[in-house]
Design a protein around this motif. Structure first.
Motif, PDB file in Angstrom:
ATOM      1  N   ILE A  27      20.087  18.501 -26.886  1.00 34.74           N
ATOM      2  CA  ILE A  27      19.253  19.709 -26.929  1.00 34.74           C
ATOM      3  C   ILE A  27      17.968  19.488 -26.136  1.00 34.74           C
ATOM      4  O   ILE A  27      17.511  20.369 -25.396  1.00 34.74           O
ATOM      5  CB  ILE A  27      18.936  20.094 -28.387  1.00 34.74           C
ATOM      6  CG1 ILE A  27      20.191  20.633 -29.079  1.00 34.74           C
ATOM      7  CG2 ILE A  27      17.818  21.136 -28.445  1.00 34.74           C
ATOM      8  CD1 ILE A  27      20.027  20.881 -30.554  1.00 34.74           C
ATOM      9  N   LYS A  28      17.403  18.312 -26.278  1.00 41.94           N
ATOM     10  CA  LYS A  28      16.168  18.002 -25.546  1.00 41.94           C
ATOM     11  C   LYS A  28      16.413  18.009 -24.038  1.00 41.94           C
ATOM     12  O   LYS A  28      15.571  18.479 -23.261  1.00 41.94           O
ATOM     13  CB  LYS A  28      15.599  16.667 -26.026  1.00 41.94           C
ATOM     14  CG  LYS A  28      14.892  16.778 -27.365  1.00 41.94           C
ATOM     15  CD  LYS A  28      14.418  15.429 -27.873  1.00 41.94           C
ATOM     16  CE  LYS A  28      13.523  15.609 -29.107  1.00 41.94           C
ATOM     17  NZ  LYS A  28      14.104  16.427 -30.171  1.00 41.94           N
ATOM     18  N   LYS A  29      17.541  17.509 -23.591  1.00 42.63           N
ATOM     19  CA  LYS A  29      17.836  17.527 -22.159  1.00 42.63           C
ATOM     20  C   LYS A  29      17.942  18.969 -21.649  1.00 42.63           C
ATOM     21  O   LYS A  29      17.454  19.281 -20.554  1.00 42.63           O
ATOM     22  CB  LYS A  29      19.131  16.757 -21.886  1.00 42.63           C
ATOM     23  CG  LYS A  29      18.987  15.253 -22.017  1.00 42.63           C
ATOM     24  CD  LYS A  29      20.255  14.526 -21.622  1.00 42.63           C
ATOM     25  CE  LYS A  29      20.512  14.539 -20.143  1.00 42.63           C
ATOM     26  NZ  LYS A  29      19.529  13.763 -19.364  1.00 42.63           N
ATOM     27  N   ILE A  30      18.551  19.834 -22.422  1.00 42.27           N
ATOM     28  CA  ILE A  30      18.651  21.249 -22.039  1.00 42.27           C
ATOM     29  C   ILE A  30      17.272  21.895 -21.981  1.00 42.27           C
ATOM     30  O   ILE A  30      16.944  22.640 -21.047  1.00 42.27           O
ATOM     31  CB  ILE A  30      19.560  22.009 -23.022  1.00 42.27           C
ATOM     32  CG1 ILE A  30      21.004  21.515 -22.909  1.00 42.27           C
ATOM     33  CG2 ILE A  30      19.496  23.521 -22.766  1.00 42.27           C
ATOM     34  CD1 ILE A  30      21.925  22.042 -23.983  1.00 42.27           C
TER      35      ILE A  30
ATOM     36  N   LEU B 248      12.907  15.022 -14.791  1.00 42.77           N
ATOM     37  CA  LEU B 248      14.165  14.303 -14.585  1.00 42.77           C
ATOM     38  C   LEU B 248      15.071  14.358 -15.812  1.00 42.77           C
ATOM     39  O   LEU B 248      16.082  13.651 -15.880  1.00 42.77           O
ATOM     40  CB  LEU B 248      13.886  12.854 -14.190  1.00 42.77           C
ATOM     41  CG  LEU B 248      13.234  12.664 -12.818  1.00 42.77           C
ATOM     42  CD1 LEU B 248      13.043  11.191 -12.507  1.00 42.77           C
ATOM     43  CD2 LEU B 248      14.062  13.322 -11.715  1.00 42.77           C
ATOM     44  N   ASN B 249      14.708  15.198 -16.792  1.00 44.75           N
ATOM     45  CA  ASN B 249      15.539  15.425 -17.982  1.00 44.75           C
ATOM     46  C   ASN B 249      15.834  14.136 -18.735  1.00 44.75           C
ATOM     47  O   ASN B 249      16.969  13.904 -19.191  1.00 44.75           O
ATOM     48  CB  ASN B 249      16.860  16.098 -17.606  1.00 44.75           C
ATOM     49  CG  ASN B 249      16.689  17.386 -16.821  1.00 44.75           C
ATOM     50  OD1 ASN B 249      17.620  17.835 -16.183  1.00 44.75           O
ATOM     51  ND2 ASN B 249      15.513  17.984 -16.858  1.00 44.75           N
ATOM     52  N   LEU B 250      14.806  13.295 -18.886  1.00 43.15           N
ATOM     53  CA  LEU B 250      14.958  12.014 -19.576  1.00 43.15           C
ATOM     54  C   LEU B 250      14.218  12.053 -20.918  1.00 43.15           C
ATOM     55  O   LEU B 250      12.999  11.937 -20.970  1.00 43.15           O
ATOM     56  CB  LEU B 250      14.399  10.879 -18.705  1.00 43.15           C
ATOM     57  CG  LEU B 250      14.471   9.466 -19.286  1.00 43.15           C
ATOM     58  CD1 LEU B 250      15.904   9.103 -19.667  1.00 43.15           C
ATOM     59  CD2 LEU B 250      13.901   8.458 -18.298  1.00 43.15           C
ATOM     60  N   PRO B 251      14.943  12.243 -22.035  1.00 45.26           N
ATOM     61  CA  PRO B 251      14.293  12.292 -23.352  1.00 45.26           C
ATOM     62  C   PRO B 251      13.557  10.990 -23.668  1.00 45.26           C
ATOM     63  O   PRO B 251      13.999   9.905 -23.273  1.00 45.26           O
ATOM     64  CB  PRO B 251      15.469  12.501 -24.322  1.00 45.26           C
ATOM     65  CG  PRO B 251      16.531  13.132 -23.487  1.00 45.26           C
ATOM     66  CD  PRO B 251      16.391  12.492 -22.123  1.00 45.26           C
ATOM     67  N   SER B 252      12.454  11.122 -24.384  1.00 37.92           N
ATOM     68  CA  SER B 252      11.618   9.949 -24.648  1.00 37.92           C
ATOM     69  C   SER B 252      11.140   9.889 -26.085  1.00 37.92           C
ATOM     70  O   SER B 252      10.927  10.919 -26.733  1.00 37.92           O
ATOM     71  CB  SER B 252      10.396   9.951 -23.721  1.00 37.92           C
ATOM     72  OG  SER B 252       9.551  11.056 -23.994  1.00 37.92           O
TER      73      SER B 252
END
Length: 361
Positions: free
Chosen positions: A328-331, A269-273
């Protein structure tokens, strides 16, 4: 006649949730049933699955209880043999854990084909014990720690198992002036998330429009409610049964443990954590899970033994005030998970089972 598959699971949600997903993938082509222990029942809809309860008490370190434990395991192996014969099971799929030991041993005795599932980046002890006897083991990577080199050919790499509803959920939005913070404690070690991050939340609420979605149990809920109300912070508390896919979609950053299923869901779900692995996890597998995604730049890792509320607050503030690394993390998450579709996984699992079923008959 459809071949009969039994999926063995139990214990924590980390074992049970993937078992239910495997069930959904296989139920149309095979006659599928599922076994679990009493602990696993709380994660299952009793009316949805063809369930059999085979309970195995945790192995005690008390040497005086060892004879009893051995008797119990022996009894359950015999019980499993009768059960497998009665149900005429053709294939056993084990999601790991000691609750699967009797059924795996019984299947080995009866020469029933065994398939294993290992979602973690460290090979579980039960799976390691049966790796020689299995046909294949489904994994998310071929770089599993503690995996015997001579059996590496048994690894079948699949995309992470996700519940079907995740494929219909809108991907998480980016951070703007609003911060929707999701806090997932998991079924283990949630207490620290009810205490350590309070200062973090207060600091964030001073600078941003803040909404909190926090997983909590009944013991901690009342204290959290008082805290949020006293500080005029918008919040929603939820338990394990909540629709986590919807909450992930509404959030734009997450603080979490490092269970394999949770991390896979966040990445999809492209959710950085900000990931805080449970230090007491067996063989430190939560850290290895987090490290797997960290190496492809999808999360941040904090060591629970080295942090305090100030460190956590500074980390969150740095992320939301300097969003370049966040974006960047989402990409990276999007690029990593683009091949994870229900149909791709469905085809892969069925192909592996059918190829090994046919080749050994």
């Amino acid at each position: 006649m459809k071949e009969r598959i039994l999926i063995s699971t139990g214990g924590s949600g980390g074992h049970v949730v993937p078992a239910t997903i495997l069930y959904e993938h296989l139920k149309d082509e095979f006659d599928v049933s599922m076994s679990t222990d009493y602990r696993g029942m709380k994660f299952l809809d009793k009316n949805k699955y063809n369930l059999k309860i085979l309970n195995l008490a945790p192995i005690s370190r008390n040497v005086f209880l060892l004879p009893y434990q051995l008797m119990l395991v022996s009894y359950l192996i015999i019980k499993s043999i009768f059960f497998l014969r009665k149900k005429r099971i053709d294939i056993l799929i084990s999601t790991g854990g000691y609750m699967s030991l009797p059924l795996c041993l019984a299947s080995k005795i009866l020469k029933i084909k065994i398939f294993l599932f290992e979602p973690n980046m460290v090979l579980g002890r039960s799976n390691k014990f049966f790796i020689k006897s299995c046909e294949k083991i489904f994994c998310y990577s071929d770089k599993i720690k503690n995996f015997p080199n001579k059996y590496k050919n048994k690894i079948s790499v699949i995309p992470a198992l996700l519940r079907k509803k995740f494929y219909d959920v809108k991907k998480a939005e980016s951070i703007d002036k609003n911060i929707n913070l999701l806090i997932i404690g998991g079924s283990q070690g949630a207490k620290i998330f009810s205490t350590l991050i309070k200062s973090t939340i207060i600091e964030l609420s001073k600078k941003f429009n803040l909404k909190i979605y926090q997983q909590s149990n009944l013991v901690n809920s009342e204290n959290l409610k008082k805290f949020y109300k006293a500080n005029n912070i918008d919040y929603k508390l939820f338990d394990f049964d909540e629709d986590i896919s919807s909450l992930m979609s509404k959030s734009n950053i997450c603080i979490t443990r490092a269970g394999a299923s949770t991390l896979a869901e966040l990445v999809f779900l492209n959710l950085p954590s900000v990931t805080i692995p449970l230090p007491s996890s067996k063989d430190n597998h939560q850290y290895e899970n987090a490290l797997f995604y960290n190496k492809i730049d999808c999360n941040w890792i904090l060591n629970q033994n080295e942090i305090n509320d100030v460190i956590v607050a500074n980390k969150l503030l740095n992320i939301v005030e300097n969003k370049e690394k966040y974006l960047i993390k989402k990409i990276n998450m999007k690029n990593f998970s683009y091949q994870n579709t229900w149909n791709n996984i469905n085809h892969k699992i069925k192909s592996v089972i059918n190829e090994n079923r046919i080749s050994k008959n």
